[in-house]
Every structure is written in C-alpha cells, then in structure tokens.
Design a protein around this motif. Structure first.
Motif, PDB file in Angstrom:
ATOM      1  N   PRO A  83       0.814  -1.228   0.000  1.00 10.45           N
ATOM      2  CA  PRO A  83       0.000   0.000   0.000  1.00 10.45           C
ATOM      3  C   PRO A  83       0.841   1.268   0.000  1.00 10.45           C
ATOM      4  O   PRO A  83       1.856   1.352   0.686  1.00 10.45           O
ATOM      5  N   SER A  91      -2.875  10.085   1.453  1.00 11.77           N
ATOM      6  CA  SER A  91      -2.385   9.032   2.339  1.00 11.77           C
ATOM      7  C   SER A  91      -2.645   7.654   1.746  1.00 11.77           C
ATOM      8  O   SER A  91      -3.468   7.488   0.843  1.00 11.77           O
ATOM      9  N   ASP A  92      -1.943   6.654   2.278  1.00  9.06           N
ATOM     10  CA  ASP A  92      -2.135   5.269   1.860  1.00  9.06           C
ATOM     11  C   ASP A  92      -3.571   4.823   2.119  1.00  9.06           C
ATOM     12  O   ASP A  92      -4.194   4.144   1.294  1.00  9.06           O
ATOM     13  N   THR A  93      -4.095   5.176   3.288  1.00  9.33           N
ATOM     14  CA  THR A  93      -5.445   4.749   3.674  1.00  9.33           C
ATOM     15  C   THR A  93      -6.497   5.303   2.725  1.00  9.33           C
ATOM     16  O   THR A  93      -7.416   4.589   2.302  1.00  9.33           O
ATOM     17  N   GLN A  94      -6.375   6.582   2.391  1.00  9.67           N
ATOM     18  CA  GLN A  94      -7.346   7.202   1.484  1.00  9.67           C
ATOM     19  C   GLN A  94      -7.276   6.588   0.098  1.00  9.67           C
ATOM     20  O   GLN A  94      -8.295   6.373  -0.557  1.00  9.67           O
ATOM     21  N   HIS A  96       0.306   5.829  -1.343  1.00  6.82           N
ATOM     22  CA  HIS A  96      -0.696   6.864  -1.630  1.00  6.82           C
ATOM     23  C   HIS A  96      -0.948   7.074  -3.123  1.00  6.82           C
ATOM     24  O   HIS A  96      -1.768   7.920  -3.488  1.00  6.82           O
ATOM     25  N   TYR A 142      -1.793  -0.684  -6.273  1.00  2.72           N
ATOM     26  CA  TYR A 142      -0.902   0.347  -5.748  1.00  2.72           C
ATOM     27  C   TYR A 142       0.299   0.485  -6.684  1.00  2.72           C
ATOM     28  O   TYR A 142       0.820  -0.511  -7.209  1.00  2.72           O
ATOM     29  N   GLY A 168      -6.409   3.538  -0.504  1.00  2.00           N
ATOM     30  CA  GLY A 168      -6.985   2.203  -0.382  1.00  2.00           C
ATOM     31  C   GLY A 168      -8.504   2.199  -0.444  1.00  2.00           C
ATOM     32  O   GLY A 168      -9.121   1.296  -1.025  1.00  2.00           O
ATOM     33  N   VAL A 169      -9.135   3.209   0.157  1.00  2.04           N
ATOM     34  CA  VAL A 169     -10.595   3.315   0.120  1.00  2.04           C
ATOM     35  C   VAL A 169     -11.088   3.468  -1.323  1.00  2.04           C
ATOM     36  O   VAL A 169     -12.026   2.800  -1.761  1.00  2.04           O
TER      37      VAL A 169
END
Length: 216
Positions: free
Chosen positions: A140, A187-190, A142, A213, A192-193
């Motif tokens: 993962p 960010s990585d999390t955003q 961004h 990714y 990923g969503v």
C-alpha cells in the motif's frame, strides 16, 4: 424551491469550455455508478451552456446520485432534480400524450417509432459499476496505478470518479499510453478506500478498470 423527485438530474455550473462529447462521456462514467443511465442531454447553445441533464431508468438511482454528489467539485453547488420529466421518461410512463393533447394516430405511431430508435443508441448500454477483478498488487502507498482503461479515457473523466473520495490530489496520464494512468491521494489509507470502491468499475461496457498500488 421544493422540486418533486424525478428520474432526471439537473446539473449546472459546469465548465462550458469542455467539449460536448467529452462532457457526456465524463458524466456517463460518473453517474453510471448509481444505476442505468438512459440519456444525457448537454447542449452547447447559449441558453444551455454550463448545464446538463442526466436521465436514469430508475427513480431510486437518480435519488442516490443526487444525495451522493450534492456539492461535488465539478458542479458545486447545483445538482438537483429536474423540474419536469424528460421526454424519454414520459414515454416510458405513458404520459407523454398528456402534455401535448391528443394527436392523430399516424403522428403517435411516428413518435413511438422515433422513441424506439432513440432507445437503441449505443450510449444507453447498461454498465456494471463494480465487477470483481483479481489484480496483482504492490505494498500500500498513496499512489494508485490504473490499467485496462478504454481509449476515450481522459483526465476529466478520471478526476470525476476519484474526486468523490477524501484525500484526492491529482490524476496523471501517461503520454502515448491511453490504457494506464496514476491517481495520487494524500495518504495510503485514502488511496486504499478509493481502490476498493472503484476496483472493476466499467468506464465503458467492455473495459473493467484494474487498480493496484503503484510501485514505490
């Protein structure tokens, strides 16, 4: 002003410098997430500049699109139900004749034939918003890597799709390669969503977008 729910969504404040066909493709890609789009009306006349109508087959799809995209960056802040039924929906409901009084049988037959021909247009093919796709992935990060994109993909179209998600920063096309692109988030999390939500999204009926990714 209170407008009753309608199959047709009205949008204004659109950048009027965008070419009509590019705008229609982009709107189709964005709104087809919510249900079957049966027509998109975007005219370049002085009276209609910066405006468009998106017609859904189902009222629930139009309502969902309205709620999800209210205040969306490309049309802030004006997206609402159209004031009246579009012609294609009136014909589907069988109420089209109520608006124009009764006409001769011959004229009605001609209108019905015209409506049938209109419904055969290629742009009205229903699409599946999400198709399970197995995509080899990297750790993962961004930045997302998009592949299997159709030839008509453009920056505006992808921006409309990914701008729905928090943290979106930009789309980067690859010169000379229409089928791949990069999308950057904060960010990585955003990232990923967005990746999970749009994995397998069909920009056209034949191309399911693959998202992984990017390599660091």
């Amino acid at each position: 002003m209170d407008i009753r729910p309608n199959h047709t969504i009205y949008i204004n404040n659109i950048n009027d410098k965008v070419k009509k066909e590019e705008l229609k493709r982009s709107l189709y890609a964005l709104f087809s997430q919510f249900g079957q789009v049966v027509d998109i009306v975007a005219l370049k006349t002085m009276a209609m500049r910066g405006q468009a109508f998106v017609v859904f087959k189902e009222l629930t799809a139009a309502t969902n699109a309205l709620r999800q995209l209210q205040g969306f960056p490309f049309c802030t802040p004006r997206i609402q139900y159209a004031k009246t039924d579009s012609e294609i929906i009136s014909k589907m409901k069988g109420t089209y004749g109520d608006k124009e009084k009764k006409k001769e049988k011959k004229k009605k037959a001609q209108e019905a034939a015209a409506a049938a021909n209109q419904n055969k247009r290629p742009a009205q093919v229903p699409v599946a918003a999400h198709t399970p796709v197995q995509v080899p992935d990297n750790p993962p990060n961004h930045i997302l890597f998009l592949s299997n994109l159709p030839e008509e993909t453009n920056e505006m179209m992808l921006s409309m799709l990914f701008n729905q998600f928090p943290g979106f920063k930009e789309v980067r096309l690859v010169p000379g390669k229409h089928d791949i692109s990069f999308v950057e988030f904060e960010s990585d999390t955003q990232a990923g969503v967005a990746k999970d939500a749009l994995q397998g999204f069909r920009i056209t009926a034949t191309c399911a977008m693959k998202i992984s990714y990017a390599k660091k």
